[in-house]
Design an enzyme around this catalytic site. Structure first.
Site, PDB file in Angstrom:
ATOM      1  N   CYS A 198      43.242  84.599  19.611  1.00  0.00           N
ATOM      2  CA  CYS A 198      43.563  83.416  20.423  1.00  0.00           C
ATOM      3  C   CYS A 198      42.301  82.667  20.841  1.00  0.00           C
ATOM      4  CB  CYS A 198      44.369  83.836  21.634  1.00  0.00           C
ATOM      5  SG  CYS A 198      45.776  84.858  21.148  1.00  0.00           S
TER       6      CYS A 198
ATOM      7  N   HIS B 211      51.971  78.484  22.439  1.00  0.00           N
ATOM      8  CA  HIS B 211      50.641  79.022  22.148  1.00  0.00           C
ATOM      9  C   HIS B 211      50.526  79.425  20.686  1.00  0.00           C
ATOM     10  CE1 HIS B 211      47.197  81.593  22.186  1.00  0.00           C
ATOM     11  NE2 HIS B 211      47.847  82.725  22.334  1.00  0.00           N
TER      12      HIS B 211
ATOM     13  N   CYS C 240      41.712  84.463  26.771  1.00  0.00           N
ATOM     14  CA  CYS C 240      41.694  85.870  26.385  1.00  0.00           C
ATOM     15  C   CYS C 240      42.202  85.986  24.952  1.00  0.00           C
ATOM     16  CB  CYS C 240      42.569  86.685  27.322  1.00  0.00           C
ATOM     17  SG  CYS C 240      44.262  86.083  27.413  1.00  0.00           S
TER      18      CYS C 240
END
Lengths: 441, 284
Positions: free
Chosen positions: A103, A398, A428
């Site tokens: 990510c 996301h 994160c």
């Protein structure tokens, strides 16, 4: 500079310099197996790049580089970014490379491009990321793969047959990529649930973060905040995960998922709403030197000041999988002589509402700050009204690798609107990593 | 003790077949002989197969549990003799202690020596130790192990069980990993180890031997835990494991680990908290 420097060298700008964020383009993010179910990573990235090219008149332009990546990637997409650029309206002479840092991918690509601009190695570049959980690669069963590879290596017909004798009916079952840490066997949500339990993060606090994310994103759409940051794609004009009418009462009715392993008596608090859903999408951000932007009459929204990446031992150490930003931020603050309170905007990737709440709780905890971060004083708290003011991942969704390239221009535009100021980005990532950055306008 | 030098490794399938089909005379004392297999060379391709099943990385050091692959056929050869006091089929691994001075290297000539030791009563049957020494070309022991096997209901001389205290790993409350043990792991480990003990490969046979169903090989669970600790310990160490309760395949188990003074502690436990495996690893 020694006096013998050539005139060519003296014409160079003073280095290092701060890279400028010029603008951005992304496609709306779509919930998995929905609007973008038939689009590949390359389709979405090409489309997002072409939108950026159109917005800033970059057709045929040779940029310094395009750095992008995807987390879930087909093996045929080994050169995903290069293939996307070749299919876009950018000059085919624009070099590219692929990066994968879960990510953190497209915040890291933004840092990489910004650093090359800072060093004068390039004048302009695009950082981007894309992910699809709908058009995901499906692998053949590991045993079947080994049998087929052994057959492929065999040099004689007899050898091929001998290798193929290893075929078994059970090997037909394919392996579908799961959002699971290979070394722990736990889904990211299960890791986050452990961390939430360890820090005693309440269900209500998580739902409050969630409602704020949806309401802030809805309001930002209403005032046209994303008009120059987004291009419609496959019929979508907004992130279709957005629930503008989210309320605490409504969220309270959802059943929790992600039971924390090792906490048999702790109530599960994480729901489908206060965890980000699987999403498809792509995002791009254009970075450049101030000179490059000025030559083209392009705006400078903000500058990249600094960045830091941290990693934690979540495998055998006792740190949470998604807690690396808690370590990265204080190191970056220290280097820049700043405190946690010295920011006008805080852009925290909401992997799970509980993740950012656990990070905030850790920074307020003197024991954590002393023992884990080596700080005499805790970092403390900050004004939550400055957190994710135009929504974040819980509302937008996301697509893993696209998140940094969504957040960087969002913060840059917020700073530009305000006229001046400083913002903090924190993301994160799987594998116990975290990428953080400071922008200023 | 007499030494019998073998000119090749015994074939395990044949040994199991013989053990299942032939009547045993079942002596009451252990054979006073040692089996020696000289000129053993570790094969890189077989290690790769083993790595794939146990989770080690291919091409790294030879896994510390791998020499057991060399020793096991010799152990079986001893234990399937008609005169051996305990029957081999259905035998359960209770404990395994490995002391490694250095990892063996692929291709180097090794001598593997195995003998039986310490036949003793167990609260529910009998147990015996099989002791292995792996020596290099200079006749230096580089790897040794003591495997304790148990047979339910078997008679034994009224001897005290092995006295060494069991490992007592100190780990935290939170699992570091959740493992889903695949249902076919017994078959896959049998394919690389040759250990086709029916309790690992056939559900009905496993039940006939008093198991709840097929169970994972103890040495696979030990290997899997050591693979999880790869890179965290030195090349010379002692790793002591007690197999408290069989791990069913399929099932879910939790791995707990903790860095200890001079090594690592680890446990495999069921989600309900029952201990499966206790491990201590101490660097030399």
């Amino acid at each position: 500079m020694p006096p013998t420097s050539s005139s060519a060298a003296s014409s160079r700008p003073t280095l290092p310099r701060r890279a400028a964020i010029v603008g951005a383009n992304r496609i709306p993010f779509a919930r998995s197996n929905g609007a973008y179910a038939r689009a590949s990573n390359q389709d979405m990235l090409t489309s997002a790049l072409d939108g950026l090219v159109a917005r800033f008149g970059l057709a045929g332009e040779r940029l310094g580089e395009v750095a992008a990546g995807a987390v879930l990637k087909h093996s045929r997409d080994f050169n995903l970014t290069r293939e996307s650029v070749l299919g876009s309206r950018l000059s085919a002479a624009t070099p590219t490379y692929d990066v994968q840092q879960a990510c953190g991918t497209s915040l890291q690509t933004a840092v990489l491009v910004a650093n090359k601009i800072a060093l004068g190695q390039i004048e302009s570049g695009i950082a981007a990321g894309v992910d699809t959980t709908s058009d995901a690669p499906i692998e053949v069963n590991d045993e079947l793969r080994r049998v087929l590879l052994a057959a492929n290596r065999a040099k004689s017909t007899a050898g091929v047959l001998k290798a193929l004798a290893g075929l078994r009916p059970g090997q037909i079952v394919p392996e579908i990529p799961a959002n699971r840490e290979p070394r722990t066997g736990m889904a990211m949500g299960e890791h986050a649930a452990q961390t939430a339990a360890a820090w005693g993060i309440s269900r209500t606090a998580q739902d409050e973060i969630t409602v704020a994310s949806h309401q802030n994103l809805a309001a930002a759409y209403e005032r046209g905040f994303f008009d120059d940051l987004m291009t419609p794609y496959l019929g979508l004009t907004r992130d279709n995960n957005l629930r503008a009418d989210s309320t605490l009462e409504g969220l309270a009715k959802l059943k929790p998922v992600f039971k924390p392993a090792g906490y048999p008596d702790t109530e599960a608090t994480m729901t489908a709403a206060n965890s980000t859903p699987l999403t498809d999408g792509a995002a791009t951000v254009l970075l450049a030197s101030d000179e490059w932007a000025a030559e083209r009459n392009l705006p400078v929204l903000a500058h990249v000041v600094d960045a830091e990446t941290a990693a934690v031992d979540y495998v055998h150490g006792d740190e949470g999988l998604l807690m690396a930003p808690a370590y990265a931020v204080p190191r970056m603050l220290e280097r820049n002589g700043l405190t946690l309170q010295d920011f006008d905007f805080y852009e925290f990737h909401e992997a799970f509402a509980s993740t950012i709440l656990a990070t905030f709780a850790a920074w307020e905890d003197p024991i954590f700050c002393k023992e884990r971060l080596g700080l005499d004083e805790p970092l403390g708290s900050f004004d939550r009204a400055k957190l994710n003011v135009v929504g974040s991942s819980l509302a937008t969704g996301h697509p893993f690798a696209a998140t940094g390239a969504r957040i960087v221009p969002t913060l840059a535009k917020l700073l530009h609107e305000k006229g001046s100021g400083r913002g903090l980005i924190s993301i994160c990532a799987a594998g116990g990593q975290g990428v953080v950055a400071i922008l200023e306008a | 003790m007499t030494v019998e030098t073998l000119d090749g490794p015994p074939t395990l399938g044949v040994l199991y077949g013989r053990a299942l089909l032939t009547a045993r005379s079942g002596g009451s004392t252990l054979p006073d002989r040692r089996l020696d297999l000289p000129g053993v060379r570790i094969d890189a391709s077989l290690v790769a197969d083993y790595d794939h099943v146990c989770g080690f990385s291919v091409g790294g050091v030879v896994p510390p549990t791998y020499p057991h692959m060399l020793a096991f056929p010799l152990q079986m050869r001893l234990m399937t003799d008609r005169e051996f006091p305990l029957p081999a089929p259905g035998m359960v691994h209770l404990r395994n202690v490995i002391t490694q001075q250095r990892p063996p290297e692929v291709g180097e000539p090794l001598r593997v020596a195995v003998h039986a030791d310490h036949l003793a009563a167990h609260p529910k049957g009998a147990q015996v130790d099989l002791v292995t020494a792996v020596t290099d070309a200079d006749d230096v022991e580089i790897w040794g192990s003591r495997s304790t096997y148990f047979v339910r209901g078997a008679p034994a001389p009224d001897d005290e069980p092995s006295a060494a205290p069991e490992p007592d790993p100190q780990v935290g409350r939170l699992p570091h990993a959740v493992w889903r043990i695949p249902g076919d792991i017994g078959r896959r480990y049998a394919a690389v180890s040759g250990d086709v003990n029916p309790i690992h490969v056939n559900g009905l046979a496993a039940k006939a031997f008093g198991m709840p169903g097929t169970i994972a090989h103890g040495m696979w669970t030990k290997a899997r835990v050591l693979a999880a600790l790869a890179g965290r310990h030195g090349p010379a160490f002692t790793v002591d494991v007690v197999f408290k309760a069989p791990v069913r395949a399929p099932s879910k188990v939790y791995l707990h680990t903790a860095e200890a003074d001079g090594g690592w502690d680890a446990k495999l436990v069921s989600p309900k908290g029952k201990d499966h495996l206790l491990l201590t690893l101490r660097d030399a």
